[in-house]
Design an enzyme around this catalytic site. Structure first.
Site, PDB file in Angstrom:
ATOM      1  N   ASP A  30       0.813  -1.217   0.000  1.00 10.79           N
ATOM      2  CA  ASP A  30       0.000   0.000   0.000  1.00 10.79           C
ATOM      3  C   ASP A  30       0.848   1.269   0.000  1.00 10.79           C
ATOM      4  O   ASP A  30       0.452   2.292   0.539  1.00 10.79           O
ATOM      5  CB  ASP A  30      -0.971   0.004   1.186  1.00 10.79           C
ATOM      6  CG  ASP A  30      -1.772  -1.273   1.258  1.00 10.79           C
ATOM      7  OD1 ASP A  30      -2.233  -1.721   0.208  1.00 10.79           O
ATOM      8  OD2 ASP A  30      -1.900  -1.838   2.367  1.00 10.79           O
ATOM      9  N   GLU A  31       2.022   1.195  -0.615  1.00  7.65           N
ATOM     10  CA  GLU A  31       2.891   2.370  -0.691  1.00  7.65           C
ATOM     11  C   GLU A  31       2.419   3.328  -1.784  1.00  7.65           C
ATOM     12  O   GLU A  31       2.832   4.494  -1.809  1.00  7.65           O
ATOM     13  CB  GLU A  31       4.341   1.957  -1.008  1.00  7.65           C
ATOM     14  CG  GLU A  31       4.998   1.087   0.040  1.00  7.65           C
ATOM     15  CD  GLU A  31       4.785  -0.402  -0.226  1.00  7.65           C
ATOM     16  OE1 GLU A  31       4.020  -0.731  -1.157  1.00  7.65           O
ATOM     17  OE2 GLU A  31       5.369  -1.222   0.492  1.00  7.65           O
ATOM     18  N   GLY A  32       1.589   2.814  -2.704  1.00  4.76           N
ATOM     19  CA  GLY A  32       1.146   3.645  -3.828  1.00  4.76           C
ATOM     20  C   GLY A  32       1.833   3.247  -5.129  1.00  4.76           C
ATOM     21  O   GLY A  32       2.064   4.079  -6.004  1.00  4.76           O
ATOM     22  N   HIS A  60      -4.767  -1.956  -5.675  1.00  6.48           N
ATOM     23  CA  HIS A  60      -4.163  -0.670  -6.045  1.00  6.48           C
ATOM     24  C   HIS A  60      -5.302   0.340  -6.221  1.00  6.48           C
ATOM     25  O   HIS A  60      -6.267   0.059  -6.923  1.00  6.48           O
ATOM     26  CB  HIS A  60      -3.467  -0.756  -7.406  1.00  6.48           C
ATOM     27  CG  HIS A  60      -2.292  -1.670  -7.456  1.00  6.48           C
ATOM     28  ND1 HIS A  60      -1.276  -1.660  -6.539  1.00  6.48           N
ATOM     29  CD2 HIS A  60      -1.936  -2.602  -8.362  1.00  6.48           C
ATOM     30  CE1 HIS A  60      -0.359  -2.553  -6.883  1.00  6.48           C
ATOM     31  NE2 HIS A  60      -0.753  -3.152  -7.984  1.00  6.48           N
ATOM     32  N   THR A 209       3.133 -12.871   3.095  1.00  3.70           N
ATOM     33  CA  THR A 209       2.236 -13.409   2.075  1.00  3.70           C
ATOM     34  C   THR A 209       2.756 -14.774   1.584  1.00  3.70           C
ATOM     35  O   THR A 209       3.729 -15.302   2.134  1.00  3.70           O
ATOM     36  CB  THR A 209       2.023 -12.386   0.943  1.00  3.70           C
ATOM     37  OG1 THR A 209       0.948 -12.818   0.108  1.00  3.70           O
ATOM     38  CG2 THR A 209       3.287 -12.183   0.100  1.00  3.70           C
ATOM     39  N   THR A 269      -9.801  -5.332   2.108  1.00  4.76           N
ATOM     40  CA  THR A 269     -10.516  -5.826   3.287  1.00  4.76           C
ATOM     41  C   THR A 269     -11.217  -4.730   4.079  1.00  4.76           C
ATOM     42  O   THR A 269     -12.067  -5.023   4.921  1.00  4.76           O
ATOM     43  CB  THR A 269      -9.515  -6.508   4.253  1.00  4.76           C
ATOM     44  OG1 THR A 269      -8.507  -5.544   4.587  1.00  4.76           O
ATOM     45  CG2 THR A 269      -8.863  -7.714   3.608  1.00  4.76           C
TER      46      THR A 269
HETATM   47  P1  GTP Z   1      -0.725  -2.910  -2.908  1.00  4.79           P
HETATM   48  O1  GTP Z   1      -0.383  -3.631  -4.174  1.00  4.79           O
HETATM   49  O2  GTP Z   1      -2.001  -3.412  -2.284  1.00  4.79           O
HETATM   50  O3  GTP Z   1       0.388  -2.951  -1.940  1.00  4.79           O
HETATM   51  O4  GTP Z   1      -1.132  -1.357  -3.233  1.00  4.79           O
HETATM   52  P2  GTP Z   1      -0.432  -0.002  -3.707  1.00  4.79           P
HETATM   53  O5  GTP Z   1       1.017   0.027  -3.376  1.00  4.79           O
HETATM   54  O6  GTP Z   1      -0.765   0.262  -5.131  1.00  4.79           O
HETATM   55  O7  GTP Z   1      -1.123   1.092  -2.803  1.00  4.79           O
HETATM   56  P3  GTP Z   1      -2.689   1.378  -2.532  1.00  4.79           P
HETATM   57  O8  GTP Z   1      -3.280   1.868  -3.808  1.00  4.79           O
HETATM   58  O9  GTP Z   1      -3.322   0.233  -1.847  1.00  4.79           O
HETATM   59  O10 GTP Z   1      -2.581   2.526  -1.438  1.00  4.79           O
HETATM   60  C1  GTP Z   1      -2.039   3.776  -1.676  1.00  4.79           C
HETATM   61  C2  GTP Z   1      -3.098   4.861  -1.427  1.00  4.79           C
HETATM   62  O11 GTP Z   1      -2.460   6.129  -1.399  1.00  4.79           O
HETATM   63  C3  GTP Z   1      -4.141   4.978  -2.526  1.00  4.79           C
HETATM   64  O12 GTP Z   1      -5.359   5.362  -1.978  1.00  4.79           O
HETATM   65  C4  GTP Z   1      -3.575   6.086  -3.440  1.00  4.79           C
HETATM   66  O13 GTP Z   1      -4.577   6.797  -4.159  1.00  4.79           O
HETATM   67  C5  GTP Z   1      -2.937   6.986  -2.418  1.00  4.79           C
HETATM   68  N1  GTP Z   1      -1.739   7.720  -2.884  1.00  4.79           N
HETATM   69  C6  GTP Z   1      -0.694   7.263  -3.613  1.00  4.79           C
HETATM   70  N2  GTP Z   1       0.271   8.203  -3.715  1.00  4.79           N
HETATM   71  C7  GTP Z   1      -0.189   9.289  -3.020  1.00  4.79           C
HETATM   72  C8  GTP Z   1       0.361  10.569  -2.709  1.00  4.79           C
HETATM   73  O14 GTP Z   1       1.475  10.911  -3.087  1.00  4.79           O
HETATM   74  N3  GTP Z   1      -0.426  11.403  -1.931  1.00  4.79           N
HETATM   75  C9  GTP Z   1      -1.664  11.048  -1.495  1.00  4.79           C
HETATM   76  N4  GTP Z   1      -2.347  11.923  -0.753  1.00  4.79           N
HETATM   77  N5  GTP Z   1      -2.187   9.839  -1.746  1.00  4.79           N
HETATM   78  C10 GTP Z   1      -1.465   8.979  -2.490  1.00  4.79           C
HETATM   79  P1  IMP Z   2      -2.326 -12.901   2.279  1.00  6.86           P
HETATM   80  O1  IMP Z   2      -1.380 -12.382   1.258  1.00  6.86           O
HETATM   81  O2  IMP Z   2      -3.757 -12.556   2.002  1.00  6.86           O
HETATM   82  O3  IMP Z   2      -2.109 -14.367   2.551  1.00  6.86           O
HETATM   83  O4  IMP Z   2      -2.007 -12.161   3.656  1.00  6.86           O
HETATM   84  C1  IMP Z   2      -0.753 -12.301   4.325  1.00  6.86           C
HETATM   85  C2  IMP Z   2      -0.322 -10.948   4.890  1.00  6.86           C
HETATM   86  O5  IMP Z   2       0.009 -10.072   3.820  1.00  6.86           O
HETATM   87  C3  IMP Z   2      -1.407 -10.231   5.705  1.00  6.86           C
HETATM   88  O6  IMP Z   2      -0.767  -9.510   6.738  1.00  6.86           O
HETATM   89  C4  IMP Z   2      -2.008  -9.253   4.681  1.00  6.86           C
HETATM   90  O7  IMP Z   2      -2.598  -8.152   5.311  1.00  6.86           O
HETATM   91  C5  IMP Z   2      -0.761  -8.874   3.907  1.00  6.86           C
HETATM   92  N1  IMP Z   2      -1.019  -8.405   2.528  1.00  6.86           N
HETATM   93  C6  IMP Z   2      -1.215  -9.183   1.436  1.00  6.86           C
HETATM   94  N2  IMP Z   2      -1.385  -8.412   0.349  1.00  6.86           N
HETATM   95  C7  IMP Z   2      -1.257  -7.132   0.740  1.00  6.86           C
HETATM   96  C8  IMP Z   2      -1.292  -5.874   0.059  1.00  6.86           C
HETATM   97  O8  IMP Z   2      -1.449  -5.788  -1.144  1.00  6.86           O
HETATM   98  N3  IMP Z   2      -1.127  -4.764   0.824  1.00  6.86           N
HETATM   99  C9  IMP Z   2      -0.902  -4.833   2.147  1.00  6.86           C
HETATM  100  N4  IMP Z   2      -0.850  -5.989   2.846  1.00  6.86           N
HETATM  101  C10 IMP Z   2      -1.030  -7.121   2.134  1.00  6.86           C
HETATM  102 MG    MG Z   3      -3.032  -1.844  -1.654  1.00  8.85          MG
END
Ligand code: GTP
Ligand code: IMP
Ligand code: MG
Length: 353
Positions: A30-32, A60, A209, A269
């Site tokens: 969830d780094e973006g 994402h 994971t 979730t």
């Molecule tokens: P995973 O594959 O689940 O790890 O996701 P991810 O790395 O793509 O990140 P995810 O989209 O779950 O979470 C990032 C959140 O931050 C989202 O709601 C984006 O819209 C938001 N976001 C990303 N970059 C920025 C930023 O620079 N500023 C702000 N305010 N929000 C951001």
């Molecule tokens: P699983 O990948 O669903 O088996 O979950 C294992 C661990 O990884 C749990 O702590 C989840 O919350 C975490 N996890 C899996 N996918 C993501 C993701 O995309 N973003 C953040 N946490 C994740």
């Molecule tokens: Mg995410």
């Protein structure tokens, strides 16, 4: 079987003429990454975005021209003006129902394809992932069924996409598509999901994971060898978040997390994410494990609200700049991309550094 063309030429020329960017997460997800991909896809004029990683346990969130999309299966390149193919590599697990809904929602039929060898998540996998005591209470999984499906894949009993009738129109040999794109010198983005400290090999086991998710494995998921990669861009958030169980150094109380405006909820979730300040040691280890050549920092605007929407590094206030410089000194690398908002264009681009 389709022919593999010009392999000798490919081996000789690819390094000079191709751009292959791999984008992966540096903390606990969830780094973006989705947002960085939705920016890079237009900057690179990429024709192909291919996704590696575990599967629909990731979510994402991307914002394109003000419209928000929450994607679990379709790659984050949907806003790319030049994108012709959004591919899901054979290492990625697929939930057909989620995939087909997203293809419709994103109107990417004819662009989104998956490899025939993608493993298929069944309702039984989801049932195990949401009821098994170890998975739900100890690991705290997302419940998307990915762990139990990977378990079946290792036992070699998992069903594959090639055997699912409704997926037939969407099947494509993903490694071969990438290979042909390389031959034609077309820019490619490789999208990672989850993040380094969730890796089954390198993460905080057992709170991880169900497979490795560092850059090397993301490349293997889509069928690319390490020699073709141009850049590995590692994405960090300006603070660290974690969902599910497992250690989070310097974790803030819920109250302090809310006070700082760092409270977040999982895309898949809806669970609250735990939060902590930016962690230099974790960042350094991620740089090492991924062989990172570029870094992105997202959510600078959440830590420093006055910086929201800025596109120029020189316009940043002193406090934010000092904070960035201090971290860069400690991790011994610069942030090439700095996110200042959720939109694909809310970014400071210092790639020339
Ligand atoms: P995973 O594959 O689940 O790890 O996701 P991810 O790395 O793509 O990140 P995810 O989209 O779950 O979470 C990032 C959140 O931050 C989202 O709601 C984006 O819209 C938001 N976001 C990303 N970059 C920025 C930023 O620079 N500023 C702000 N305010 N929000 C951001
Ligand atoms: P699983 O990948 O669903 O088996 O979950 C294992 C661990 O990884 C749990 O702590 C989840 O919350 C975490 N996890 C899996 N996918 C993501 C993701 O995309 N973003 C953040 N946490 C994740
Ligand atoms: Mg995410």
């Amino acid at each position: 079987m389709r022919k593999i063309r010009n392999l000798t030429k490919f081996n000789k020329d690819f390094n000079r003429n191709c751009s292959v960017d791999v984008i992966v997460g540096g903390f606990w997800g969830d780094e973006g990454k989705g947002k960085i991909i939705s920016y890079l896809v237009n900057k690179r004029q990429a024709k192909i975005v291919a996704k590696g990683g575990v599967g629909p346990n990731a979510g994402h969130t991307i914002v394109i021209n003000g419209t928000e999309f929450k994607l679990r299966m379709v790659p984050s390149g949907i806003g790319g003006a030049n994108v012709e193919k959004l591919l899901i590599g054979p290492g990625v697990l697929v939930n057909p129902e989620v995939l087909l809904k997203e293809i419709e929602l994103t109107r990417t039929k004819g662009k989104t394809f998956l490899d025939p060898q993608c493993g298929i998540i069944s309702p039984e996998h989801i049932k195990i992932d949401t009821t098994d005591k170890h998975l739900t209470q100890i690991v705290g999984t997302s419940g998307a069924g990915t762990g139990p499906a990977n378990q079946d894949r290792i036992r070699r009993v998992l069903g594959l996409a090639r055997d699912v009738e409704e997926l037939q129109p969407y099947l494509l040999d993903v490694p071969l598509e990438l290979h042909e794109a390389l031959i034609h010198h077309e820019p490619i983005l490789i999208e990672g999901t989850q993040a380094t400290h969730l890796s089954l090999w390198h993460g905080t086991y057992p709170f991880v994971t169900s497979k490795d998710v560092t850059a090397s494995s993301i490349c293997a998921d889509v069928g690319l060898g390490p020699t073709v990669v141009t850049d590995v861009t590692l994405v960090f958030k300006a603070y660290v978040t974690r969902v599910g169980e497992g250690p989070l150094p310097n974790q803030l109380s819920e109250e302090e997390t809310r006070r700082r405006g760092w409270d977040e909820y999982g895309t898949v979730t809806g669970r609250p994410r735990r939060a902590a300040p930016f962690n230099v040691d974790l960042a350094k280890r991620s740089i090492m494990l991924n062989g990172a050549t570029k870094l992105a920092l997202t959510k600078l605007d959440v830590v420093f609200p006055s910086e929201a929407g800025k596109n120029d590094y020189d316009e940043l206030g002193k406090e934010a700049k000092n904070w960035i410089v201090e971290i860069e000194k400690k991790i011994k690398m610069n942030f090439h991309f700095i996110g200042t908002g959720p939109g694909d264009i809310d970014i400071i681009d210092r790639e020339e550094l």
